[in-house]
Design an enzyme around this catalytic site. Structure first.
Site, mmCIF file in Angstrom:
data_model
loop_
_atom_site.group_PDB
_atom_site.id
_atom_site.type_symbol
_atom_site.label_atom_id
_atom_site.label_comp_id
_atom_site.label_asym_id
_atom_site.label_seq_id
_atom_site.Cartn_x
_atom_site.Cartn_y
_atom_site.Cartn_z
ATOM 1 N N SER A 239 -6.536 22.152 24.050
ATOM 2 C CA SER A 239 -6.442 23.061 22.897
ATOM 3 C C SER A 239 -7.803 23.109 22.217
ATOM 4 O O SER A 239 -8.538 22.116 22.220
ATOM 5 C CB SER A 239 -5.406 22.536 21.898
ATOM 6 N N TYR B 70 -2.367 15.240 17.268
ATOM 7 C CA TYR B 70 -2.330 16.187 18.397
ATOM 8 C C TYR B 70 -3.749 16.479 18.868
ATOM 9 O O TYR B 70 -4.053 16.424 20.061
ATOM 10 C CB TYR B 70 -1.628 17.463 17.929
HETATM 11 N N1 LIG Z 1 1.065 27.922 21.464
HETATM 12 C C1 LIG Z 1 -0.184 27.798 21.021
HETATM 13 O O1 LIG Z 1 -0.615 28.507 20.091
HETATM 14 C C2 LIG Z 1 -1.120 26.807 21.668
HETATM 15 C C3 LIG Z 1 -2.434 26.706 21.212
HETATM 16 C C4 LIG Z 1 -3.316 25.810 21.829
HETATM 17 C C5 LIG Z 1 -2.876 25.029 22.885
HETATM 18 N N2 LIG Z 1 -1.585 25.130 23.295
HETATM 19 C C6 LIG Z 1 -1.166 24.283 24.418
HETATM 20 O O2 LIG Z 1 -0.662 25.122 25.455
HETATM 21 C C7 LIG Z 1 0.365 24.427 26.166
HETATM 22 C C8 LIG Z 1 1.621 25.298 26.208
HETATM 23 O O3 LIG Z 1 2.061 25.513 24.880
HETATM 24 P P1 LIG Z 1 3.168 26.653 24.547
HETATM 25 O O4 LIG Z 1 3.063 26.868 23.062
HETATM 26 O O5 LIG Z 1 3.027 27.771 25.495
HETATM 27 O O6 LIG Z 1 4.526 25.844 24.850
HETATM 28 P P2 LIG Z 1 5.984 26.159 24.269
HETATM 29 O O7 LIG Z 1 6.236 27.618 24.227
HETATM 30 O O8 LIG Z 1 6.152 25.355 22.999
HETATM 31 O O9 LIG Z 1 6.912 25.516 25.396
HETATM 32 C C9 LIG Z 1 6.964 24.121 25.545
HETATM 33 C C10 LIG Z 1 7.402 23.830 26.965
HETATM 34 O O10 LIG Z 1 7.353 22.407 27.179
HETATM 35 C C11 LIG Z 1 8.650 21.950 27.580
HETATM 36 N N3 LIG Z 1 8.789 20.596 27.052
HETATM 37 C C12 LIG Z 1 8.687 20.214 25.762
HETATM 38 N N4 LIG Z 1 8.877 18.887 25.647
HETATM 39 C C13 LIG Z 1 9.096 18.431 26.910
HETATM 40 C C14 LIG Z 1 9.350 17.145 27.451
HETATM 41 N N5 LIG Z 1 9.441 16.051 26.665
HETATM 42 N N6 LIG Z 1 9.514 17.021 28.792
HETATM 43 C C15 LIG Z 1 9.442 18.122 29.585
HETATM 44 N N7 LIG Z 1 9.194 19.355 29.136
HETATM 45 C C16 LIG Z 1 9.033 19.515 27.810
HETATM 46 C C17 LIG Z 1 9.618 22.977 26.970
HETATM 47 O O11 LIG Z 1 10.883 23.018 27.600
HETATM 48 P P3 LIG Z 1 12.127 22.117 27.069
HETATM 49 O O12 LIG Z 1 12.170 22.296 25.574
HETATM 50 O O13 LIG Z 1 13.328 22.650 27.773
HETATM 51 O O14 LIG Z 1 11.808 20.723 27.469
HETATM 52 C C18 LIG Z 1 8.823 24.261 27.241
HETATM 53 O O15 LIG Z 1 8.913 24.651 28.586
HETATM 54 C C19 LIG Z 1 0.552 23.081 25.452
HETATM 55 O O16 LIG Z 1 -0.199 22.092 26.116
HETATM 56 C C20 LIG Z 1 -0.030 23.350 24.072
HETATM 57 O O17 LIG Z 1 -0.491 22.149 23.446
HETATM 58 C C21 LIG Z 1 -0.685 25.994 22.720
#
Ligand SMILES: NC(=O)c1ccc[n+]([C@@H]2O[C@H](COP(=O)([O-])OP(=O)(O)OC[C@H]3O[C@@H](n4cnc5c(N)ncnc54)[C@H](OP(=O)(O)O)[C@@H]3O)[C@@H](O)[C@H]2O)c1
Length: 262
Positions: free
Chosen positions: A140, A154
């Site tokens: 991130s 985080y």
């Molecule tokens: N969204 C943003 O703005 C943003 C910004 C910077 C970086 N990121 C990074 O990008 C990546 C993806 O983020 P996102 O926002 O696209 O994700 P998201 O929409 O919040 O989805 C989270 C995913 O992780 C799974 N998950 C959560 N806890 C888990 C666990 N304990 N074991 C297995 N699976 C688990 C969830 O499924 P279940 O709930 O069914 O387990 C879901 O598939 C992450 O590494 C995040 O830190 C995101």
């Protein structure tokens, strides 16, 4: 925008993507499928509408969970050519460093660092044996731009993931395995949209004013909008592809210009 997609680019390739049920992970799974890969993913719950992919329901924050995924992936796919760690998220409370307990810190490291470390330890040896493979860790921009009220732990965990990735790249690059980091800024996932709707409802404003309030809290995004999950997936799949065959040991930011310095 529909990105260019060669339906045979990943033909014969086997890809493991963590957290492929929602957000950037789901878009990445979809993009690899469109490029002809065989794909396995895992999350705690399988969504009913996810098709064409091998799936394991597992909590990846434990060593048992990552072991179960590595075993299932090898059993079902036979080998892993590309390992993409998308799993991550910020779970700690707001309120600055003083409210973060031992448990909060451990939870952030267990979600944002250790699953990647553990899966790499289990699945890199088979790549090294073949002399080829690709690893991508999703970090991130917060590793460089932490928000002290709400994401200190985080951001620190993502910094550790990025530094670990650099060390790994130096070690396994000479053995034929490429390692890179993708660092997104704000991604407009379903969870982000739900947050915007909640903020709009609670403030009595519109979704657009709620979005603008979040943009301002981030210090602004020069492109004026968050990235779409499909745009993050496009970068990940490019880095995993043969088109990126000389790209190794780097961090690729996709944030619409959010980081304010060079
Ligand atoms: N969204 C943003 O703005 C943003 C910004 C910077 C970086 N990121 C990074 O990008 C990546 C993806 O983020 P996102 O926002 O696209 O994700 P998201 O929409 O919040 O989805 C989270 C995913 O992780 C799974 N998950 C959560 N806890 C888990 C666990 N304990 N074991 C297995 N699976 C688990 C969830 O499924 P279940 O709930 O069914 O387990 C879901 O598939 C992450 O590494 C995040 O830190 C995101």
């Amino acid at each position: 925008m529909r990105p260019h997609s060669d339906p045979a680019e990943f033909e014969g390739q086997r890809v493991l993507v963590t957290a492929g049920s929602k957000g950037a992970g789901r878009a990445t799974v979809q993009r690899f499928l469109e490029a002809g890969a065989r794909v396995m993913t895992a999350a705690r719950r399988r969504p009913e509408d996810l098709a064409g992919v091998e799936f394991l329901e597992a909590d990846l924050t434990s060593a048992d969970g990552t072991r179960a995924l590595a075993d299932a992936a090898m059993e079902r796919l036979g080998r892993i050519d590309a390992l993409v760690h998308v799993l991550g998220g910020s779970t700690g409370p707001g309120g600055g460093f003083a409210v973060l307990t031992e448990d909060h810190w451990r939870a952030e490291l267990d979600l944002n660092l250790m699953p990647a470390v553990r899966l790499d330890r289990l699945l890199l040896p088979q790549m090294i044996d073949r002399g080829s493979g690709v690893v991508i860790h999703v970090a991130s921009i917060q590793r460089r731009l932490p928000l002290p009220d709400s994401t200190t732990a985080y951001a620190a965990a993502k910094a550790a993931l990025t530094t670990y990735s650099k060390a790994l790249s130096k070690e396994v690059g000479p053995k034929g395995v490429r390692v890179n980091v993708v660092s997104p800024g704000w991604i407009y996932t379903e969870a982000a949209d739900a947050l915007v709707q909640r903020l709009a409802a609670s403030s009595g404003g519109t979704p657009e004013t709620a979005r603008q309030a979040i943009l301002e809290a981030l210090g602004g995004i020069p492109l004026g909008r968050p990235a779409r999950p499909e745009e993050v997936a496009e970068l990940i799949v490019f880095l995993a592809s043969g088109r990126a065959s000389a790209i190794h040991g780097g961090e690729y930011v996709i944030d619409g210009g959010t980081i304010p310095t060079v």
